[in-house]
Scaffold this active site. Structure first.
Site, mmCIF file in Angstrom:
data_model
loop_
_atom_site.group_PDB
_atom_site.id
_atom_site.type_symbol
_atom_site.label_atom_id
_atom_site.label_comp_id
_atom_site.label_asym_id
_atom_site.label_seq_id
_atom_site.Cartn_x
_atom_site.Cartn_y
_atom_site.Cartn_z
ATOM 1 N N ARG A 14 11.122 10.559 -0.793
ATOM 2 C CA ARG A 14 9.834 10.694 -1.474
ATOM 3 C C ARG A 14 9.140 11.889 -1.100
ATOM 4 N NH1 ARG A 14 5.965 7.602 -1.380
ATOM 5 N NH2 ARG A 14 5.402 7.844 -3.652
ATOM 6 N N GLY A 35 5.729 -3.411 -9.044
ATOM 7 C CA GLY A 35 6.861 -3.368 -8.224
ATOM 8 C C GLY A 35 6.208 -2.571 -6.781
ATOM 9 N N ARG A 36 5.748 -1.387 -6.860
ATOM 10 C CA ARG A 36 5.104 -0.756 -5.784
ATOM 11 C C ARG A 36 4.026 -1.509 -5.146
ATOM 12 N NH1 ARG A 36 5.241 4.938 -5.105
ATOM 13 N NH2 ARG A 36 5.639 5.089 -7.205
ATOM 14 N N GLY A 55 2.720 0.184 -12.529
ATOM 15 C CA GLY A 55 2.237 1.100 -12.303
ATOM 16 C C GLY A 55 1.087 1.336 -11.350
ATOM 17 N N CYS A 82 20.671 18.387 7.561
ATOM 18 C CA CYS A 82 20.786 19.741 7.055
ATOM 19 C C CYS A 82 19.970 20.495 6.055
ATOM 20 C CB CYS A 82 22.220 20.255 7.247
ATOM 21 S SG CYS A 82 23.203 19.731 8.549
#
Length: 455
Positions: free
Chosen positions: A353, A315-316, A269, A384
């Site tokens: 995102r 992770g991030r 996190g 589209c």
């Protein structure tokens, strides 16, 4: 997605690449031609050679971030494991990098496990996650011998016991706990509050019931507790609250069941900087904070620190800033009094995102990287959907058709969440290091899109 309300004064500052040193990849620079480079690779030339859209990553930065966690733990705790959260970005090359750096791997599906196995990642250092693992996924995880399975619900606890009993195996597990903590982040990426699909709640008594059932299961070895409270967190006070909640549960478990977990997993996190004004606390500061809090709680509850193994699942914060996405500008639409749209050859299929989380990004023109970014534009994709935008009212150099546009901080949850919307083939992934480019995931082709067609 938020309404695209135009504010021409939103980003009046004349930003340059130097202003984005903590947002751009660690080894980003500008060469004498005025082109943006990463690890001494010219991004304009790279785009010409490999085409766009294109995911690009700074390999040395990936290693640096992973080592930063390990070095920080080395300074303050005897037994720990840093498990890279594969959901942020996974391919065989990433699995091998984590293995080479001595890390664990946190996978959240049978597909992620399959990629890890294809990369020959040591199964004893794999943690299997997921809030509704299928029986097939559980069988696969048990059969290959993953190091831990994080159990999410009572049905899974029972299912896993039956599988292990049938195979005559004992599986090490952790229980996913909802600590009832709500960190300051987007509501879609909060995962540890009471109203969450994940884990066993403390307040409703489910956590204690799960501990009791796990201890009674003959083929399961309950190693510890797991709590992941969300993603993109800047205020680390939420981790203090999480540790307090977990140790209150530990105290109750000690008193009522005589059980003290030997492992504590605080999930991931840790936030990453997406905008030039954002400054998340350092990895070192984060680790120091949680170690201090956990050490104090161990003392308070007579838990021997050397007997407590700590897990973290970043992770991030490892991959986000290491990655950028390259696009070619195909059209510029200046709508007087409204906004300027810059259309590129990608969009929500390679970066969902912005549409999903109202995410914001920095961007620039790679072929004029030294020029001031004093134009305010909205970068639109080719799909589209009116909501197909990548950057809303972002600062950029004055755009021209044919420019190579770079969107920064796209290493996490871009390629891993990519789709084939409008049957758009997904981009290749290229790693850069020491002046060399290495393709680790090839670009999809129309043949790939047709490969599953059977009609």
């Amino acid at each position: 997605m938020a309404h695209l309300e135009h504010d021409p004064n939103k980003r009046p500052d004349r930003l340059r690449l130097d202003d984005l040193s903590h947002v751009a990849p660690m080894h980003a620079s500008v060469n004498p031609s005025g082109h943006m480079t990463i690890a001494d690779v010219d991004l304009v030339e790279l785009a010409s050679e490999l085409g766009t859209a294109l995911y690009v990553m700074d390999e040395a930065a990936l290693r640096h971030q992973l080592r930063a966690y390990q070095d920080a733990f080395d300074q303050g705790w005897a037994d720990y494991a840093v498990a890279y959260a594969a959901k942020a970005f996974i391919c065989k090359a990433m699995c091998r990098l984590v293995d080479e750096e001595g890390g664990w791997l946190d996978v959240s599906s049978g597909g992620e496990l399959a990629i890890a196995l294809a990369a020959d990642f040591p199964t004893e250092r794999i943690i299997m996650h997921g809030n509704n693992k299928t029986e097939r996924e559980l069988v696969e995880a048990v059969t290959v011998g993953v190091g831990r399975i994080v159990v999410d619900c009572f049905e899974e606890l029972q299912r896993l016991q039956q599988i292990c009993e049938g195979q005559g195996l004992i599986q090490k597990i952790q229980l996913r706990i909802k600590p009832g903590v709500v960190p300051d982040t987007h509501s879609h990426i909060v995962t540890g509050n009471e109203d969450s699909k994940f884990g066993f709640g403390i307040a409703d008594g489910w956590a204690m019931q799960a501990v009791a059932l796990a201890l009674a299961a003959n083929n399961l070895e309950l190693c510890g507790l797991h709590a992941h409270i969300g993603s993109q967190i800047f205020n680390y006070a939420a981790y203090d609250d999480t540790v307090n909640a977990l140790f209150a549960l530990i105290q109750k478990s000690q008193a009522e069941l005589g059980y003290t977990p030997s492992e504590l997993n605080l999930g991931g996190g840790v936030g990453a900087a997406y905008l030039h004004e954002q400054e998340p606390p350092s990895i070192e500061g984060f680790v120091q904070l949680i170690l201090e809090v956990i050490a104090q709680k161990c003392d308070d509850f007579n838990v021997e620190k050397t007997a407590m193994r700590l897990f973290i699942e970043p992770g991030r914060s490892i991959v986000a800033n290491a990655g950028v996405t390259l696009y070619t500008v195909g059209a510029v639409k200046d709508l007087p009094g409204v906004r300027t749209y810059v259309a590129v050859d990608g969009g929500m299929s390679d970066n969902i995102r912005t549409a999903l989380y109202d995410a914001r990004y920095e961007c620039l023109i790679a072929n004029r990287a030294n020029d001031a970014r004093d134009a305010i534009v909205t970068v639109a994709g080719k799909h589209c959907e009116s909501g197909d935008v990548l950057v809303i009212d972002g600062s950029i150099q004055e755009p021209q058709v044919g420019d190579i546009l770079v969107v920064l901080t796209t290493g996490a949850y871009n390629q891993s969440m990519a789709s084939n919307y409008n049957k758009q083939p997904r981009p290749a992934v290229v790693w850069l290091a020491d002046g060399q480019a290495r393709e680790v995931v090839r670009r999809e082709t129309y043949e790939d899109l047709l490969a599953c067609e059977v009609g």
